[in-house]
Scaffold this active site. Sequence first.
Site, mmCIF file in Angstrom:
data_model
loop_
_atom_site.group_PDB
_atom_site.id
_atom_site.type_symbol
_atom_site.label_atom_id
_atom_site.label_comp_id
_atom_site.label_asym_id
_atom_site.label_seq_id
_atom_site.Cartn_x
_atom_site.Cartn_y
_atom_site.Cartn_z
ATOM 1 N N THR A 147 -9.954 2.852 6.672
ATOM 2 C CA THR A 147 -9.803 1.537 7.285
ATOM 3 C C THR A 147 -8.578 1.352 7.746
ATOM 4 O O THR A 147 -7.904 0.417 8.368
ATOM 5 C CB THR A 147 -9.791 0.398 6.237
ATOM 6 O OG1 THR A 147 -9.164 0.693 5.191
ATOM 7 C CG2 THR A 147 -11.515 0.247 5.623
ATOM 8 N N ASP A 166 0.892 -1.251 0.071
ATOM 9 C CA ASP A 166 -0.079 0.105 0.053
ATOM 10 C C ASP A 166 0.865 1.120 0.102
ATOM 11 O O ASP A 166 0.353 2.201 -0.707
ATOM 12 C CB ASP A 166 -0.872 -0.036 1.330
ATOM 13 C CG ASP A 166 -2.303 -0.885 1.071
ATOM 14 O OD1 ASP A 166 -2.313 -1.317 -0.148
ATOM 15 O OD2 ASP A 166 -2.931 -1.149 2.035
ATOM 16 N N TYR A 219 -5.110 4.318 9.491
ATOM 17 C CA TYR A 219 -5.123 4.996 10.655
ATOM 18 C C TYR A 219 -6.346 5.515 11.331
ATOM 19 O O TYR A 219 -6.422 5.434 12.539
ATOM 20 C CB TYR A 219 -4.044 6.272 10.455
ATOM 21 C CG TYR A 219 -3.448 7.065 11.609
ATOM 22 C CD1 TYR A 219 -3.523 6.121 12.876
ATOM 23 C CD2 TYR A 219 -2.745 8.200 11.547
ATOM 24 C CE1 TYR A 219 -2.969 7.062 14.069
ATOM 25 C CE2 TYR A 219 -2.478 8.906 12.484
ATOM 26 C CZ TYR A 219 -2.429 8.318 13.744
ATOM 27 O OH TYR A 219 -1.924 9.070 14.856
ATOM 28 N N ASN A 220 -7.088 5.896 10.757
ATOM 29 C CA ASN A 220 -8.432 6.423 11.292
ATOM 30 C C ASN A 220 -9.236 5.104 11.754
ATOM 31 O O ASN A 220 -9.813 5.391 12.962
ATOM 32 C CB ASN A 220 -9.302 6.578 9.969
ATOM 33 C CG ASN A 220 -10.864 6.886 10.418
ATOM 34 O OD1 ASN A 220 -11.115 7.992 11.124
ATOM 35 N ND2 ASN A 220 -11.488 5.971 10.038
ATOM 36 N N GLU A 226 -5.155 9.859 4.548
ATOM 37 C CA GLU A 226 -5.790 10.939 5.596
ATOM 38 C C GLU A 226 -4.721 11.906 5.637
ATOM 39 O O GLU A 226 -3.633 11.902 5.279
ATOM 40 C CB GLU A 226 -6.029 10.076 6.904
ATOM 41 C CG GLU A 226 -4.694 9.902 7.575
ATOM 42 C CD GLU A 226 -3.779 8.625 7.015
ATOM 43 O OE1 GLU A 226 -2.545 8.670 6.894
ATOM 44 O OE2 GLU A 226 -4.595 7.590 6.840
ATOM 45 N N ASP A 286 -3.856 14.031 21.666
ATOM 46 C CA ASP A 286 -2.744 13.625 20.810
ATOM 47 C C ASP A 286 -2.954 14.444 19.382
ATOM 48 O O ASP A 286 -1.657 14.842 18.781
ATOM 49 C CB ASP A 286 -2.417 12.340 20.659
ATOM 50 C CG ASP A 286 -1.865 11.753 22.049
ATOM 51 O OD1 ASP A 286 -1.458 12.364 22.878
ATOM 52 O OD2 ASP A 286 -1.649 10.489 22.040
ATOM 53 N N SER A 322 -7.760 2.638 13.305
ATOM 54 C CA SER A 322 -6.792 2.339 14.392
ATOM 55 C C SER A 322 -7.159 3.172 15.541
ATOM 56 O O SER A 322 -7.174 3.105 16.629
ATOM 57 C CB SER A 322 -5.544 2.392 14.274
ATOM 58 O OG SER A 322 -5.135 1.272 13.244
#
Length: 258
Positions: free
Chosen positions: A158, A45, A160-161, A118, A147, A163
Amino acid sequence: MTAPPRIAFLASPAEPAVAARARLTQRYGDHALDSADIVCALGGDGFMLQTLHRHGAADKPVFGMKLGSVGFLMNQYRDNEDDLLERLQRAEPAYLRPLEMQVQTESGASAGSLAYNEVSLLRQTRQAAHLSVDLNGQTRIAELIGDGVMVATPAGSTAYNYSAHGPILPLGSHTLALTPIAPYRPRRWRGAILKADTEVRFRVLDPYKRPVSVTADSHEIRDVVEVTIRESTQRQVTLLFDPEHNLEERIFSEQFAV
């Protein structure tokens, strides 16, 4: 009889991807990107995102094959290279619009970048970031402490968002995910789903004491004071997927993964 498509094969530096490119170019030829009909990206990716950033303006459909550690945006690589033309003929398109990011830094400099996954703002030190959140010119959160915060596309929802406990967005939903990262205040705020044409503006409330960086996919800018994000109306890329593993189904299936 229709001539076969001219394919430009691009590979990540990883040895398996380089070796696969050598085999595929021997079988299908080696066309330059500007004369190709289709781009075939070999890697993971990360390499797919790199390919879109470098060559997205060429307006060529991209068929990725996974030869890296992560391959959500990729198709499976198969040892039998003889069926590639058939796969390309049957492939289903997915259309992605990136986010456009405009940044102002402490020094007064301006910068911009695109993001297909993102745009994320993160604290640079041990101290929490203090940010305000404006949507279409209206302040929705006067002070977000945590943070950081991010805006994600459906294709990136699907990653970092997700997570960070953000929502998974259906492809083609014309929405964006606004997701806080480890928020301290407001404690109960867990983000929002926005229309794709929403203009999002973040302001860093104490940039000298609490510095913040911003990252658009892999492009990082440090010491920012203001970040504006909107979906691009000019840029669109086309990814090609095997019908049995199309991107829409992958995004949908992620919501039921255990």
